[in-house]
Design a protein around this motif. Structure first.
Motif, PDB file in Angstrom:
ATOM      1  N   ASN A   1       0.802  -1.212   0.000  1.00 50.65           N
ATOM      2  CA  ASN A   1       0.000   0.000   0.000  1.00 50.65           C
ATOM      3  C   ASN A   1       0.840   1.270   0.000  1.00 50.65           C
ATOM      4  OD1 ASN A   1      -2.693  -1.114   0.064  1.00 50.65           O
ATOM      5  ND2 ASN A   1      -2.221  -1.821   2.121  1.00 50.65           N
ATOM      6  N   LEU A   2       2.140   1.144  -0.295  1.00 53.91           N
ATOM      7  CA  LEU A   2       2.993   2.327  -0.344  1.00 53.91           C
ATOM      8  C   LEU A   2       2.572   3.262  -1.466  1.00 53.91           C
ATOM      9  CD1 LEU A   2       6.656   1.168   0.322  1.00 53.91           C
ATOM     10  CD2 LEU A   2       5.280   2.712   1.690  1.00 53.91           C
ATOM     11  N   ILE A   3       2.554   4.554  -1.157  1.00 54.47           N
ATOM     12  CA  ILE A   3       2.312   5.590  -2.159  1.00 54.47           C
ATOM     13  C   ILE A   3       3.620   6.281  -2.514  1.00 54.47           C
ATOM     14  CG2 ILE A   3       1.164   7.792  -2.583  1.00 54.47           C
ATOM     15  CD1 ILE A   3      -1.123   6.830  -0.853  1.00 54.47           C
ATOM     16  N   THR A   4       4.415   6.604  -1.502  1.00 50.53           N
ATOM     17  CA  THR A   4       5.736   7.193  -1.752  1.00 50.53           C
ATOM     18  C   THR A   4       6.790   6.433  -0.960  1.00 50.53           C
ATOM     19  OG1 THR A   4       5.405   8.812   0.026  1.00 50.53           O
ATOM     20  CG2 THR A   4       4.848   9.496  -2.200  1.00 50.53           C
ATOM     21  N   LEU A   5       7.946   6.250  -1.596  1.00 52.83           N
ATOM     22  CA  LEU A   5       9.093   5.594  -0.974  1.00 52.83           C
ATOM     23  C   LEU A   5      10.328   6.415  -1.296  1.00 52.83           C
ATOM     24  CD1 LEU A   5      10.531   3.252   0.442  1.00 52.83           C
ATOM     25  CD2 LEU A   5      10.591   2.069  -1.756  1.00 52.83           C
ATOM     26  N   ASP A   6      10.930   7.028  -0.287  1.00 53.26           N
ATOM     27  CA  ASP A   6      12.086   7.901  -0.481  1.00 53.26           C
ATOM     28  C   ASP A   6      13.219   7.418   0.406  1.00 53.26           C
ATOM     29  OD1 ASP A   6      13.879   9.871  -0.954  1.00 53.26           O
ATOM     30  OD2 ASP A   6      12.585  11.545  -0.423  1.00 53.26           O
ATOM     31  N   LEU A   7      14.212   6.775  -0.219  1.00 55.39           N
ATOM     32  CA  LEU A   7      15.386   6.276   0.487  1.00 55.39           C
ATOM     33  C   LEU A   7      16.660   6.916  -0.042  1.00 55.39           C
ATOM     34  CD1 LEU A   7      14.541   2.446   0.575  1.00 55.39           C
ATOM     35  CD2 LEU A   7      13.931   4.196   2.227  1.00 55.39           C
ATOM     36  N   GLY A   8      16.536   8.008  -0.766  1.00 53.26           N
ATOM     37  CA  GLY A   8      17.687   8.634  -1.397  1.00 53.26           C
ATOM     38  C   GLY A   8      18.679   9.218  -0.411  1.00 53.26           C
ATOM     39  N   GLY A   9      19.932   9.386  -0.887  1.00 45.07           N
ATOM     40  CA  GLY A   9      20.947  10.031  -0.079  1.00 45.07           C
ATOM     41  C   GLY A   9      21.407   9.218   1.107  1.00 45.07           C
ATOM     42  N   ASN A  10      21.473   7.893   0.952  1.00 36.93           N
ATOM     43  CA  ASN A  10      22.007   7.014   1.984  1.00 36.93           C
ATOM     44  C   ASN A  10      23.163   6.208   1.396  1.00 36.93           C
ATOM     45  OD1 ASN A  10      20.339   7.119   4.604  1.00 36.93           O
ATOM     46  ND2 ASN A  10      18.759   7.114   3.016  1.00 36.93           N
ATOM     47  N   SER A  11      23.478   5.098   1.997  1.00 41.51           N
ATOM     48  CA  SER A  11      24.571   4.258   1.494  1.00 41.51           C
ATOM     49  C   SER A  11      24.107   2.820   1.322  1.00 41.51           C
ATOM     50  CB  SER A  11      25.770   4.319   2.454  1.00 41.51           C
ATOM     51  OG  SER A  11      26.264   5.635   2.557  1.00 41.51           O
ATOM     52  N   PHE A  12      22.876   2.662   0.860  1.00 37.78           N
ATOM     53  CA  PHE A  12      22.401   1.315   0.555  1.00 37.78           C
ATOM     54  C   PHE A  12      23.216   0.759  -0.605  1.00 37.78           C
ATOM     55  CE2 PHE A  12      18.421   3.181   2.352  1.00 37.78           C
ATOM     56  CZ  PHE A  12      18.342   2.339   3.454  1.00 37.78           C
ATOM     57  N   SER A  13      23.509  -0.517  -0.540  1.00 39.51           N
ATOM     58  CA  SER A  13      24.346  -1.126  -1.564  1.00 39.51           C
ATOM     59  C   SER A  13      23.731  -2.439  -2.011  1.00 39.51           C
ATOM     60  CB  SER A  13      25.765  -1.347  -1.017  1.00 39.51           C
ATOM     61  OG  SER A  13      25.728  -2.185   0.135  1.00 39.51           O
ATOM     62  N   ASP A  14      24.532  -3.244  -2.723  1.00 40.36           N
ATOM     63  CA  ASP A  14      24.118  -4.554  -3.219  1.00 40.36           C
ATOM     64  C   ASP A  14      23.197  -4.365  -4.428  1.00 40.36           C
ATOM     65  OD1 ASP A  14      24.153  -7.221  -3.406  1.00 40.36           O
ATOM     66  OD2 ASP A  14      23.177  -7.644  -1.514  1.00 40.36           O
ATOM     67  N   ASP A  15      22.659  -5.477  -4.903  1.00 37.59           N
ATOM     68  CA  ASP A  15      21.840  -5.418  -6.113  1.00 37.59           C
ATOM     69  C   ASP A  15      20.437  -4.930  -5.751  1.00 37.59           C
ATOM     70  OD1 ASP A  15      21.211  -7.618  -4.658  1.00 37.59           O
ATOM     71  OD2 ASP A  15      20.854  -8.897  -6.387  1.00 37.59           O
ATOM     72  N   PHE A  16      19.758  -4.656  -6.822  1.00 34.71           N
ATOM     73  CA  PHE A  16      18.424  -4.049  -6.715  1.00 34.71           C
ATOM     74  C   PHE A  16      17.383  -5.140  -6.610  1.00 34.71           C
ATOM     75  CE2 PHE A  16      16.236  -0.158  -8.631  1.00 34.71           C
ATOM     76  CZ  PHE A  16      15.793   0.173  -7.372  1.00 34.71           C
ATOM     77  N   THR A  17      16.426  -4.979  -5.654  1.00 36.04           N
ATOM     78  CA  THR A  17      15.446  -6.031  -5.400  1.00 36.04           C
ATOM     79  C   THR A  17      14.304  -6.011  -6.407  1.00 36.04           C
ATOM     80  OG1 THR A  17      14.085  -7.013  -3.668  1.00 36.04           O
ATOM     81  CG2 THR A  17      14.000  -4.646  -3.874  1.00 36.04           C
ATOM     82  N   ASN A  18      13.511  -7.062  -6.392  1.00 38.50           N
ATOM     83  CA  ASN A  18      12.355  -7.183  -7.275  1.00 38.50           C
ATOM     84  C   ASN A  18      11.153  -6.474  -6.655  1.00 38.50           C
ATOM     85  OD1 ASN A  18      10.374  -7.942  -9.056  1.00 38.50           O
ATOM     86  ND2 ASN A  18      11.012 -10.086  -9.143  1.00 38.50           N
TER      87      ASN A  18
END
Length: 678
Positions: A441-458
């Motif tokens: 039920n997410l409308i907005t997801l903002d995780l920018g400007g961090n140091s998340f790494s690894d591959d991109f999830t499905n």
């Protein structure tokens, strides 16, 4: 004939009744004539006022919208929402000495409120609201209505000031003058309305300060001065309003320190002082009675909150101190004060510390009811507690622009209520939070400007299940601030509206599951290490308005389906390794800034330079070959001339046959080497 004394008495009484009835009938006749006269001045009144006719004046009390007393006099006139089009100029107020209620709510009246309104001395209720073309000033004669209990003049086109004569209406209990464009200051005589329970003066152009005399209205339960230009400090006499329940002072220019007894009323449940210039410590007495439910103090200059301020706020549901200068430890701001907290907003302050001292603590608010949590733009640090993700009612959480660290501790499930999640501009590390794919039920997801790494999830798990055609889709208006741009729209599309994962260390290809989120409008994956091609079916995102894939390592061509982005208005594909022709469509042709494709050496087409076609390329190569042949021809001619010149000269310079032979042999060898080089 001599009359019996009893007969004489009866005869006398009959005469008296006949004499008394004559002026009553005359007065009722005058009322009927006044109503018909006013009706004749109105356009389109025949439909709703068709029964108003002098032909049946004897049955005046049966006319529509009319009520009478036992004597047959008009005591009530209620014409609500009947589109009456006309003025009050021909409404003879003096003809209705018994009128108690005059209601002309939501019509098309224009002109002015006549001064004769003061002749309605029996009025108890007056409501002329929602006639936006009624102009002019409130007549001073309104002060003659000393029996008036309710006065409602809302959403009119009036101007001028609130007359001082308002203080003469000492029977008033309800005074609402909302949105009537009043100017000037609040008259001091308003303090004479000691019976007033509701005072509404919001949405006007009132200036000056709130008068001290406001404290005389000790019966006041609701006070609303919002959206004016009032200034100065709050008068301390407000503490006399011990029955006050709701106080609205937002969007003025009030300032200074609030007096300590602001919450002196044990019944106070609503305080709205947003968007003013208040400063200093927030008063600690705000919850002295324990009734406070809503506190809105955003956009002021408060610098601190006493640790025990909310100690007694056991009924508090909504707290907002957004955009102040509060310097405090986060947990000192709310503590264990509320059992029913639903909204907590402390963004844009100087809060410090961590949410929890250690994992053994529980979240300070009663998290089973928390709907909205905004602690963004502060100096909070430490890690996030896992209990944040177990709040069963949480819909909105913004912790962006702080100094949180560590791994985002998502639980195995995602609450169905969570619709907005903002964790941008922190120091989060680790892999992309895989549990997010369960947040359907997410409308907005903002995780920018961090140091998340690894591959991109499905992202396919974030797509809603298809509904049957019989289901009614829920429609709501969404307000989103996306990269400092304010977006508002109505949507019936399920699924994510915005995703921001910019400025991380995400790698590998863009997951194909993103193109199944058909409701998405804003997508920002810039500043990562994404590689591979743009998904071929990206054109499926028909509602996509903003797309930023810049500063990655994307390669290949922009897929042809890109032309299917019918809603795209903001695009950035710069600083990648893209090549080939840029797709064209009516919508893409509106994006004329070439910088959105810059630093992609292989791209061509509008708005960059045109691509070179194969036919043009072949023609160019043919032309170049012909030019080379001509060049070689001229070179050989020049070389032949030079050699011939030297041969001719050799005849004269070398008279000895031996020397001439040696010279010719040298020239032949030189010519052979030159020809070989060419």
């Amino acid at each position: 004939m001599k009359l019996h004394p009893v007969d004489l008495f009866l005869f006398s009484c009959t005469c008296l009744l006949l004499c008394a009835a004559t002026p009553v009938r005359a007065a009722i006749r005058r009322e009927a004539e006044a109503l018909v006269n006013w009706k004749d001045s109105l356009a389109g009144a025949d439909g709703s006022l068709g029964s108003w006719s002098l032909a049946n004046s004897t049955s005046l009390c049966s006319w529509t919208h009319i009520s009478c007393n036992s004597a047959g006099h008009v005591t009530g006139l209620d014409i609500t929402d009947r589109s009456l089009n006309g003025t009050l100029d021909r409404f003879d107020c003096s003809a209705f000495p018994h009128l108690e209620n005059l209601i002309l709510f939501r019509n098309g009246l224009y002109g002015t409120i006549p001064a004769g309104i003061g002749n309605l001395t029996s009025l108890v209720g007056l409501n002329i609201s929602r006639n936006p073309y009624l102009s002019g000033a409130i007549p001073r004669s309104i002060g003659q209505l000393k029996h008036l209990v309710v006065l409602r003049l809302e959403n009119l086109g009036l101007d001028g000031t609130l007359p001082e004569e308002i203080g003469n209406m000492t029977s008033l209990e309800v005074l609402t003058l909302r949105s009537v464009t009043l100017t000037g200051s609040i008259p001091l005589t308003i303090g004479m309305l000691v019976k007033l329970r509701k005072l509404i003066l919001d949405y006007n152009n009132l200036t000056g300060s709130i008068p001290l005399e406001i404290g005389n209205m000790t019966e006041l339960q609701e006070l609303s001065f919002s959206r004016n230009y009032l200034e100065g400090q709050l008068p301390g006499t407000l503490s006399h309003l011990i029955k006050l329940q709701d106080m609205y002072l937002s969007e003025n220019q009030l300032g200074g320190h609030t007096f300590p007894e602001l919450g002196n009323s044990s019944l106070l449940r609503m305080v709205d002082i947003r968007m003013n210039n208040f400063s200093g410590m927030f008063p600690s007495s705000i919850c002295v009675g324990g009734a406070l439910r809503y506190l809105m103090a955003a956009y002021n200059g408060f610098t601190g909150i006493h640790k025990q301020t909310f100690q007694n706020c056991t009924n508090l549901k909504y707290v907002s101190f957004t955009a102040n200068n509060i310097v405090a430890d986060l947990r000192d701001c709310f503590g264990e004060h509320s059992r029913q907290l639903e909204v907590l907003a402390f963004s844009q302050n100087q809060l410090y510390g961590s949410i929890l001292a250690d994992e053994s603590e529980t979240f300070p608010c009663n998290y089973t009811l928390l709907l909205f949590l905004d602690l963004s733009n502060n100096a909070l640090d430490g890690s996030l507690p896992k209990c944040l993700w177990d709040m069963p009612s949480l819909e909105f959480m913004d912790l962006s622009s702080n100094s949180f660290t560590g791994v985002v501790p998502f639980s195995r499930t995602c609450q169905d209520t969570l619709s907005n999640l903002h964790l941008a501009n922190n120091h989060f590390t680790g892999t992309f939070p895989l549990a997010l794919k369960k947040c359907k039920n997410l409308i907005t997801l903002d995780l920018g400007g961090n140091s998340f790494s690894d591959d991109f999830t499905n992202f396919t798990g974030m797509v809603h299940e298809e509904k049957s055609n019989d289901d009614v889709e829920y429609e709501e208006k969404i307000q989103i601030v996306w990269k400092n741009v304010d977006y508002a729209y109505t949507t019936t599309i399920t699924g994510l509206v915005g995703i921001d994962l910019s400025g991380n260390f995400l790698s590998q290809e863009i997951p194909g599951g993103l193109t199944t989120l058909l409701g998405i409008r804003y997508l920002n994956l810039s500043g990562n290490h994404l590689s591979g091609c743009i998904p071929e079916d990206i054109g499926n995102l028909l509602l996509l308005e903003s797309l930023d894939l810049s500063r990655n390592q994307l390669t290949g061509e922009i897929p042809p389906s890109f032309a299917g982005l019918k809603s795209i208005s903001a695009l950035n594909l710069s600083s990648n390794g893209l090549s080939g022709r840029i797709p064209t469509s009516n919508q893409l042709q509106t994006l004329v800034d070439p910088s959105i494709y810059s630093n992609n050496l292989g791209l061509c087409g509008f708005p960059l330079e045109d691509c070179v076609s194969s036919a043009t390329s072949t023609q160019s190569e043919t032309s170049q070959a012909e030019d080379r042949e001509k060049l070689w021809f001229y070179c050989f001619v020049a070389a032949g001339f030079i050699f011939g010149f030297w041969l001719y000269c050799g005849i004269f310079f070398f008279r000895s046959e031996t020397w001439r032979c040696a010279f010719y042999q040298h020239v032949d060898n030189l010519q052979g080497r030159v020809t070989k080089k060419i």
